[in-house]
Design a protein around this motif. Sequence first.
Motif, PDB file in Angstrom:
ATOM      1  N   UNK A  84      -3.358 -29.328 -67.660  1.00  0.00           N
ATOM      2  CA  UNK A  84      -4.513 -30.035 -67.118  1.00  0.00           C
ATOM      3  C   UNK A  84      -4.378 -31.548 -67.219  1.00  0.00           C
ATOM      4  N   UNK A  85      -3.203 -32.045 -67.552  1.00  0.00           N
ATOM      5  CA  UNK A  85      -3.030 -33.489 -67.560  1.00  0.00           C
ATOM      6  C   UNK A  85      -3.186 -34.034 -66.146  1.00  0.00           C
ATOM      7  N   UNK A  86      -3.613 -35.287 -66.077  1.00  0.00           N
ATOM      8  CA  UNK A  86      -4.040 -35.924 -64.839  1.00  0.00           C
ATOM      9  C   UNK A  86      -3.194 -35.632 -63.612  1.00  0.00           C
ATOM     10  N   UNK A  87      -1.951 -36.039 -63.595  1.00  0.00           N
ATOM     11  CA  UNK A  87      -1.169 -35.917 -62.375  1.00  0.00           C
ATOM     12  C   UNK A  87      -0.712 -34.488 -62.105  1.00  0.00           C
ATOM     13  N   UNK A  88      -0.534 -33.692 -63.150  1.00  0.00           N
ATOM     14  CA  UNK A  88      -0.198 -32.284 -62.944  1.00  0.00           C
ATOM     15  C   UNK A  88      -1.355 -31.566 -62.255  1.00  0.00           C
ATOM     16  N   UNK A  89      -2.559 -31.851 -62.683  1.00  0.00           N
ATOM     17  CA  UNK A  89      -3.746 -31.224 -62.097  1.00  0.00           C
ATOM     18  C   UNK A  89      -3.934 -31.651 -60.647  1.00  0.00           C
ATOM     19  N   UNK A  90      -3.789 -32.931 -60.380  1.00  0.00           N
ATOM     20  CA  UNK A  90      -3.937 -33.420 -59.012  1.00  0.00           C
ATOM     21  C   UNK A  90      -2.819 -32.897 -58.109  1.00  0.00           C
ATOM     22  N   UNK A  91      -1.595 -32.870 -58.631  1.00  0.00           N
ATOM     23  CA  UNK A  91      -0.471 -32.368 -57.838  1.00  0.00           C
ATOM     24  C   UNK A  91      -0.663 -30.901 -57.474  1.00  0.00           C
ATOM     25  N   UNK A  92      -1.339 -30.147 -58.342  1.00  0.00           N
ATOM     26  CA  UNK A  92      -1.560 -28.727 -58.077  1.00  0.00           C
ATOM     27  C   UNK A  92      -2.321 -28.496 -56.781  1.00  0.00           C
ATOM     28  N   UNK A  93      -3.093 -29.490 -56.343  1.00  0.00           N
ATOM     29  CA  UNK A  93      -3.887 -29.345 -55.123  1.00  0.00           C
ATOM     30  C   UNK A  93      -3.346 -30.184 -53.963  1.00  0.00           C
ATOM     31  N   UNK A  94      -2.195 -30.816 -54.140  1.00  0.00           N
ATOM     32  CA  UNK A  94      -1.655 -31.681 -53.086  1.00  0.00           C
ATOM     33  C   UNK A  94      -1.237 -30.898 -51.849  1.00  0.00           C
ATOM     34  N   UNK A  95      -0.534 -29.783 -52.037  1.00  0.00           N
ATOM     35  CA  UNK A  95      -0.118 -28.996 -50.868  1.00  0.00           C
ATOM     36  C   UNK A  95      -1.336 -28.517 -50.090  1.00  0.00           C
ATOM     37  N   UNK A  96      -2.317 -28.006 -50.794  1.00  0.00           N
ATOM     38  CA  UNK A  96      -3.517 -27.498 -50.137  1.00  0.00           C
ATOM     39  C   UNK A  96      -4.285 -28.601 -49.424  1.00  0.00           C
ATOM     40  N   UNK A  97      -4.319 -29.778 -50.034  1.00  0.00           N
ATOM     41  CA  UNK A  97      -5.040 -30.904 -49.437  1.00  0.00           C
ATOM     42  C   UNK A  97      -4.264 -31.523 -48.277  1.00  0.00           C
TER      43      UNK A  97
END
Length: 265
Positions: A84-97
Motif C-alpha cells: 500500500x505504499x504510495x506509488x505501488x498503490x497508484x501504479x496498481x490502477x494505472x493500466x485500468x485508468x
Amino acid sequence: MGGMGICLSAMLLGGGMGIAAEPPASGPDGGYLTPAMQPDGTQYLPPPPQPGTARQHTDDRAFTSTRALKGTPRWALATSDADLHEDALLHAFSCAAGQNLSTAATPHLAALIHTMDMSEAPDMRKSKAYWHRPRPFVGNGQPICTEDDRAHLATSGAYPSGHTMLGWSIALVLAELLPDRATPILQRGRVFGESRIVCGVHWESDVQAGYMVGAAEIAAMHGSPAFRADMEQARSELTARRRDAVGSQDPACAIESDAARHSPL
C-alpha cells in the motif's frame, strides 16, 4: 505534506505514504468525515460466517483452492497488490485508468487517496476489533504471499478486509473521475480485493465485506464539501494528463487482465 503515512499502510505494513501535494481541504480531524457522518460497519455489515456453516465452507474452499496459485503470475500480482505504499498503490490502477498514476505525476489524486484512507480507517479499525476474526492461515502452515507479515497479521482481525476497502474506494473514485474508463477501473478494484484471497490473508467473505465498507465510506464522503472540492482538483489533474497513456505492451496490464478473467470466487 511529505512524510504523511497512509493509515492502512502503517497499520498493516508498517510503512508510510508520502504525499507530494498541498494539504487537501479536509475536515477538522484531517479526514473528510465528522463523527456524525462516519458509517459504522458493526451495524450495517452482516456478521462473518460461523464455523460449520455453508458460508464458512465457501470461505474454506476458496482459501484451499488458491494455495495452488503460489509461484504463478497471479500470486505475484497478489503480492504486489499487498503493497500500500504510495506509488505501488497508484501504479496498481494505472493500466485500468489508461494513464500513469504516481505521486509525482498525479499529486492531487495521491493527496485525495491519502485523506480518503484517513477518513475510512476508524470504521475499519472498529469493525476489525468488534469481530476479531482469525485469518485463514492461522493455525496451519499454508503459504501466504506476504510471509514476512505473517506474525503481525495473525494478531489483526480478518473481517472486513482493509486492503479491499481501500482498493474498492479508489476504484469508485477513479470511475467517477474517469467515467470512460469506469469498466476497467471497477474490474481492477474487484481484482485488487480478490488478491487478498489469493494471498491467503483474508477469507472470501472478508473481501466481500471490504467492498461494502469501501462503498459505504465513499458514499458518506460525498456529503463533504472538502471531498467534492478535492475530487474536482484530481479530475482536472487527470484530464490534463490524458496523453500520458499506459501502453498495452506494459506486462502488468496483461497480468491484471488475465486475473480479471480468472476469478478465484
